[in-house]
Enzyme design. Structure first.
Site, short mmCIF file in Angstrom:
data_model
loop_
_atom_site.label_atom_id
_atom_site.label_comp_id
_atom_site.label_asym_id
_atom_site.label_seq_id
_atom_site.Cartn_x
_atom_site.Cartn_y
_atom_site.Cartn_z
N TRP A 363 0.83 -1.21 0.00
CA TRP A 363 0.00 0.00 0.00
C TRP A 363 0.87 1.26 0.00
O TRP A 363 0.37 2.35 0.25
CB TRP A 363 -0.92 0.01 1.22
N ASP A 364 2.17 1.09 -0.31
CA ASP A 364 3.10 2.19 -0.12
C ASP A 364 2.84 3.38 -1.02
O ASP A 364 3.34 4.47 -0.75
CB ASP A 364 4.53 1.69 -0.29
N GLU A 502 -0.55 -5.06 11.90
CA GLU A 502 0.08 -6.31 11.47
C GLU A 502 0.45 -7.25 12.62
O GLU A 502 0.70 -8.43 12.38
CB GLU A 502 1.33 -6.07 10.61
N LYS A 622 2.67 -2.81 16.21
CA LYS A 622 3.91 -2.70 15.46
C LYS A 622 4.11 -1.28 14.95
O LYS A 622 5.23 -0.76 14.92
CB LYS A 622 3.90 -3.68 14.30
N GLN A 623 3.03 -0.66 14.50
CA GLN A 623 3.10 0.64 13.86
C GLN A 623 1.75 1.33 13.99
O GLN A 623 0.80 0.76 14.54
CB GLN A 623 3.47 0.48 12.39
#
Length: 806
Positions: A363-364, A502, A622-623
């Site tokens: 999805w960057d 994630e 995680k983020q």
């Protein structure tokens, strides 16, 4: 800003990135950060003297070139599609042949005779130079210089010039110019047990005019490619040419002596079966090579192409921050240049710089397209067309999982099918584990967001009403179909998914993967439904009728879209937005104990699994996940979205939400610090710069601990540039004009950039403390509207520059 002391930038020019000594431990990092590319293909900045091994990893990658192979892993037969490592065209071996003495050893940066080693990446010119000096026990010296380019003007060409100078001796330098097709994908250690042989049917040949060629194809689906290399030497000497099945070797003995240097130039042409018009790649490569100019001309035209590119992509930030941003922008432009607009390729998460993530598209583009929209809109449109061409595959994926509409894959490669691996390796435990990240369905919302933002920035209603509308409708259809009404709650729910975090792929002790009502997924799904309804309402009658008939849309389905967009469930707990339903019931992690025990806990999931535990039991991310909402939407937009959903969200609730989740995030992704830095900057928080700085250093200081050598993090690099251009300025493009709402960051008090907006090319923006200047080029056909905080509106005429107080 603290950086690795081995790194330095040329303070005089701000355009040079370099390394002053050879360190095998960081060589993979140097290779990634010194990669050269032109948007079609790229070559890692590896030392030409060295083959692939534990220290060095030469690699050349072509945008959109993938190959599928099967491997035996943990007792299972699995398939993976990888971006292919192409034959090594840079390889060069050399040794000294002194008069009256025995031949010397082949020289490399690892030779004991190495006395000096320096690498310089010229960002302005797009050139990589490497300088080595060797001195043997008898005092004989050899200075070697390599200059490499991957041509930005002609995307088929690359070249490398090597110069040899002798000190204190006369004789010859024996040089082997190699074209090596016996390469595999072996650049990521945790993939080493997977099948890495992707090239087959090698054929090679040597011509009488210094031209060598190599053709081969991928194993599946049979992508054909050919490399032709011309070797020119000065002084002119005869060559011994040898063709082996997987490549060629051309050997020269170049006479050298004091003040008598020798030069060897390798010029490459890369052709493939994907080139248009279709033809014979080998024949075309050889024909093109015959017409390729000598190195001085190639270098001049290459540098001129880079000058034009920098003019269009200009960003000026003073100081060390500016140097790092320029490096980030350099790699973005090498991966996604105007040449990319001619290809069928997406946004590889690790650029064309290495094999991590197998070169897949995630999805960057969510972090990349905002910059391209404002500088290279034709490239942004091409990347959106990549997604649209894969809409049939997304529809097929929806049918495969029993859904409707279109489900875009979490990982994509050549065809648009789901390419997320079935198993992933935990390097800490050595165990292969099921990978459920394909449940990240939010990638579809990212595609819609990119389509919408592109249209707002460019005014390209033609694309929005055609391919864009078709994409929006099918993704909206999926979200409406995926939402089930919970009568007890009186709201719609989306179950069995994963969010951007994630870490959490299931509830503790659950037998099935997925969590319910991820706040980010549900909120963006509601936004997609609302924007799709807005778009259908604005379409011309004929286009609306055509689209509704083509996609079998009726009033009943659209009414459901509206209902779902207003009643999707967003979970809360303790006065903050929950990451997903039940998140607040998970255990709290003893963060300090884990930091004390392990130090770096970015990959907390791997640590816990190696302990026999699971991150699914804890409130640990995680983020950025929930906080991604604050990255995509300005506060007013976000609060309005929640109001449509029947939830009160204001500054106090949002600040509490940010603080709550920030304390529970391990920042195991390079995107995490980028997102948090921007979210906190919007709140004018004191900690904003700490996160922004980490985002800037993510690759250059290898914050993730060895991952940069496997490929740069393109989304994070592009996101730091966007952090300055749109984040600090608060710049948003829309039909009413350019909206500017600056956020002060003391560490970046002044900067300037040039953008393209609604057909205005070359709009120059300068930002200083408390004011900014906007200059509209005289070539513009109309004036430009600028909207400042408080609704103050200004109209700037073509050829005018105006200073505005903030």
């Amino acid at each position: 800003m603290a950086t690795d002391r081995t790194w330095n930038a040329d303070a005089a020019t701000d355009w040079t990135w370099g390394y002053d000594r050879y360190d095998p431990a960081r060589e993979r990092l140097v290779e990634s950060l010194c990669t050269l590319g032109n948007g079609r293909f790229a070559t890692r900045g590896s030392a030409p003297e060295c083959p692939a091994g534990p220290v060095h990893y030469p690699g050349t990658y072509l945008a959109g070139c993938y190959d599928r192979r099967a491997s035996d892993v943990a007792g299972r037969r699995i398939e993976n599609e990888d971006m292919v490592n192409l034959p090594d065209w840079t390889r060069l071996r050399y040794r000294c042949l002194p008069d009256g003495g025995p031949p010397g050893a082949w020289l490399t940066p690892d030779s004991p005779d190495l006395r000096h080693y320096g690498v310089r990446l010229d960002l302005r010119a797009g050139t990589l130079t490497r300088h080595l000096f060797f001195r043997d026990a008898d005092g004989r010296g050899l200075r070697v210089g390599h200059t490499r380019i991957v041509h930005m003007g002609d995307p088929r060409l690359a070249a490398q010039r090597s110069t040899f100078r002798a000190y204190g001796w006369t004789g010859a330098v024996e040089v082997e110019s190699v074209l090596d097709g016996a390469v595999v994908n072996a650049g990521v250690e945790r993939y080493r047990n997977l099948e890495g042989r992707h090239l087959t049917d090698h054929r090679s040949g040597c011509g009488p005019d210094g031209t060598d060629w190599l053709s081969c194809r991928t194993t599946d689906p049979g992508f054909r490619l050919a490399l032709a290399v011309r070797t020119d030497v000065r002084p002119a000497v005869p060559a011994e040419a040898t063709a082996v099945p997987t490549g060629t070797v051309r050997t020269y003995r170049l006479p050298v002596g004091p003040r008598r240097p020798a030069t060897l130039v390798k010029t490459l042409v890369l052709r493939t079966s994907a080139d248009r018009p279709d033809g014979d790649p080998r024949a075309e490569a050889c024909e093109d090579l015959a017409l390729a100019p000598a190195f001085p001309r190639l270098l001049a035209t290459h540098e001129a192409s880079w000058r034009r590119l920098w003019e269009q992509g200009e960003l000026y930030v003073p100081g060390e921050v500016g140097r790092i941003l320029r490096l980030h922008l350099f790699h973005l432009l090498q991966t996604l240049s105007p040449h990319t607009a001619e290809l069928d390729a997406g946004v590889p998460a690790r650029g064309l710089h290495g094999e991590a993530y197998r070169g897949h598209v995630f999805w960057d583009e969510l972090f990349v397209l905002p910059y391209l929209n404002l500088h290279f809109p034709e490239v942004a449109r091409a990347l959106l067309m990549y997604r649209h061409r894969r809409l049939p595959a997304a529809r097929a994926e929806a049918r495969r999982v029993g859904a409707v509409g279109a489900v875009y894959p979490w990982q994509s490669a050549s065809s648009g099918r789901e390419e997320t691996q079935e198993l992933h390796l935990n390097p800490r435990s050595g165990r292969w584990l099921p990978d459920h990240s394909h449940l990240q369905r939010h990638v579809g919302s990212a595609v819609v967001y990119n389509v919408w933002q592109y249209a707002q920035a460019t005014g390209d209603r033609g694309f929005l009403h055609a391919e864009g509308a078709e994409t929006l409708v099918e993704i909206a259809r999926h979200w409406a179909g995926a939402a089930d009404l919970d009568p007890a709650l009186g709201r719609y729910r989306i179950r069995g998914i994963m969010g951007p975090d994630e870490y959490h792929d299931a509830y503790p002790d659950a037998t099935a993967p997925g969590v319910d009502d991820n706040a980010y997924t549900n909120a963006t799904a509601a936004w997609v439904l609302a924007r799709s309804l807005d778009l259908l309402a604005e379409l011309p009658d004929a286009r609306r009728a055509e689209l509704t008939e083509e996609l079998s849309l009726d009033d009943e389905e659209l009414a459901r879209w509206d209902d779902v967009s207003r009643r999707l469930h967003i979970p809360f707990h303790r006065g903050v937005i929950s990451q997903f339903e039940g998140y607040g019931d998970l255990a709290e992690l003893d963060w300090e104990a884990y930091r004390a025990r392990y130090g770096d806990i970015r990959r907390l999931d791997r640590i816990l699994e190696a302990e026999g535990d699971t991150v699914n039991r804890y409130q640990a991310s995680k983020q950025a996940d929930t906080l991604m909402l604050g990255y995509l939407f300005r506060p007013a937009e976000l609060y309005g979205l929640f109001a449509r959903l029947g939830h009160r969200l204001d500054d106090d609730v949002w600040r509490a939400t940010v603080a709550y989740h920030l304390r529970r995030t391990s920042h195991g992704s390079t995107l995490s610090s980028l997102v948090h830095g921007r979210v906190i900057a919007r709140q004018k928080g004191a900690d904003a710069w700490r996160y922004c700085e980490e985002a800037l250093l993510g690759d250059v200081a290898d914050v993730q601990g060895g991952t940069t050598g496997e490929g740069i993090h393109l989304g994070a690099m592009a996101g730091t540039v966007d952090l300055v251009e749109r984040g600090i300025t608060g710049l948003e493009a829309g039909p009413e004009g350019l909206r500017v709402e600056p956020v002060a960051l003391a560490q970046i008090p002044r900067f300037a950039f040039t953008i393209c907006f609604h057909g205005h090319r070359g709009v120059h923006v300068r930002v200083l403390p408390g004011r900014l200047a906007v200059r509209v080029p005289s070539s513009s056909r109309s004036s430009l509207a600028v909207v400042l905080p408080g609704g103050r509106r200004y109209r700037i005429a073509a050829g005018e520059e105006r200073w505005l107080r903030l």
